[in-house]
Design an enzyme around this catalytic site. Structure first.
Site, PDB file in Angstrom:
ATOM      1  CG  HIS A 207      -0.722  -0.066   2.575  1.00  0.00           C
ATOM      2  ND1 HIS A 207       0.183   0.336   3.107  1.00  0.00           N
ATOM      3  CD2 HIS A 207      -1.109  -1.362   3.441  1.00  0.00           C
ATOM      4  CE1 HIS A 207       0.332  -0.738   4.617  1.00  0.00           C
ATOM      5  NE2 HIS A 207      -0.281  -0.937   4.989  1.00  0.00           N
ATOM      6  N   GLY A 240      -9.585   6.870  -2.066  1.00  0.00           N
ATOM      7  CA  GLY A 240     -10.018   8.195  -2.201  1.00  0.00           C
ATOM      8  C   GLY A 240      -9.375   8.634  -0.693  1.00  0.00           C
ATOM      9  CG  ASP A 264      -5.566  -2.685   3.617  1.00  0.00           C
ATOM     10  OD1 ASP A 264      -4.486  -3.543   3.929  1.00  0.00           O
ATOM     11  OD2 ASP A 264      -5.681  -1.655   4.247  1.00  0.00           O
TER      12      ASP A 264
END
Length: 363
Positions: A207, A240, A264
């Site tokens: 990530h 976002g 995730d």
């Protein structure tokens, strides 16, 4: 009887092929040919999505309820949403919970559908970059512990996120030698340390931008190392919330085929160390710390197209081909080709999911 997806469009490489019939025999695509219809196609066929980092689905958080039943529930829920391959992810936890999850995964694999194995995100992380991970379980890996873990996993551990700046080289070398996909994450590595980790063979990054040393004009950090390296890949959470869409946009422009999507995603949970509470389109811990997303892979692809100025073809590849290549199943399901497994999604003009086909069968 063969199954036919009639008068549809699909991407072949960078070209959009229109008015096509995709013919499926059994579990495989047997032929693709031009349609005899003259009318405009109103559907797009894309490969099924591959999610290399998801914690829960269908109301089950795997680490909170580690069982074959939980994996089956996750599988069925994710298939309906278009994810035809996934790694069930486990956050930093006690050795006992890790053992239960690994045991359940091994028991389930003979009956597995779209479950591809486990992604262990921790416990070998940097305490300075934990995010929602539990500090009490975080530690440095020993080679003996890693050997026992891989041996007990018996091939079900496919991916592991570690902070390489805190691990001995022999640990990294052992993981790579035993076929584990190693990802740099939850790390405070400097630019030089991250470059060195990628040069040692660490293939990807967990990530991007989250839980890692940031970009600073005098301390370039991990993201700059990813951008600068010629082989390092990275996953990103395109909701976002975890990463602003403008940042997803510029990261994709720099990384191109080295950037791929993950969800995730977690699910609401009120027991154990990870008690996720939904707040809008994200999840937080009870203290407000950002934890997982509520994304689906299709939503992530849509976000890339609608908010990040990424072409539909590139966004689809970020959720299909690139993660499949990373985990080594690109010759099975990453592209729409004769002989490939028929894991396919039929989308309408607004990218809504009309049909999921898994191994040739409509879900």
């Amino acid at each position: 009887m063969p199954k036919v997806i009639s008068n549809t469009s699909y991407f072949k490489g960078n070209d959009l092929k229109k008015s096509q019939n995709i013919i499926i025999n059994g579990a495989l695509i047997s032929n693709i040919k031009e349609s005899d219809y003259n009318e405009t196609s109103h559907s797009l066929v894309v490969p099924g999505f591959i999610d290399l980092q998801i914690y829960g689905a269908g109301g089950r958080l795997f680490s909170a309820e580690p069982s074959t039943e939980s994996l089956s529930i996750m599988e069925n829920d994710l298939l309906k949403k278009g994810t035809t391959g996934f790694l069930a992810c486990m956050a930093t936890n006690s050795p006992e919970v890790f053992d239960e999850c690994i045991k359940a995964a091994k028991e389930h694999r003979t009956a597995a559908k779209n479950f591809l194995g486990l992604h262990l995100e921790g416990p070998f992380l940097n305490p300075k970059r934990l995010g929602a991970h539990v500090p009490a379980f975080v530690r440095k890996a020993s080679l003996d512990e890693i050997k026992k873990l891989i041996d007990f996993g018996d091939g079900v551990i496919k991916m592991m996120t570690i902070a390489p700046e805190l691990q001995d080289d022999e640990v990294i070398e052992y993981l790579l030698a035993n076929g584990v996909l190693v990802s740099l994450g939850h790390s405070n590595a400097t630019f030089d340390e991250a470059i060195a980790a990628y040069n040692k063979g660490i293939q990807t990054t967990t990530h991007l931008f989250n839980a890692m040393s940031p970009i600073h004009h005098r301390e370039p950090g991990i993201p700059t190392a990813v951008f600068s390296h010629d082989k390092a890949m990275a996953s990103i959470i395109a909701d976002g919330q975890h990463v602003d869409f403008e940042v997803v946009k510029f990261a994709q422009k720099l990384l191109k085929e080295r950037l791929f999507l993950i969800t995730d995603a977690v699910t609401a949970c009120s027991t154990g160390p990870y008690q996720h509470v939904q707040k809008g389109n994200k999840y937080v811990m009870p203290d407000g710390t950002l934890s997982g997303s509520s994304l689906t892979m299709l939503e992530a692809v849509k976000n890339c197209v609608l908010h990040c100025d990424i072409s539909l073809n590139d966004a689809v590849k970020m959720g299909t081909r690139y993660p499949a290549q990373l985990i080594g199943i690109e010759n099975l399901t990453a592209t729409i080709e004769t002989g490939h497994q028929a894991n396919l999604l039929v989308l309408d003009d607004d990218l809504n999911l009309k049909e999921v086909i898994f191994k040739g069968e409509t879900i």
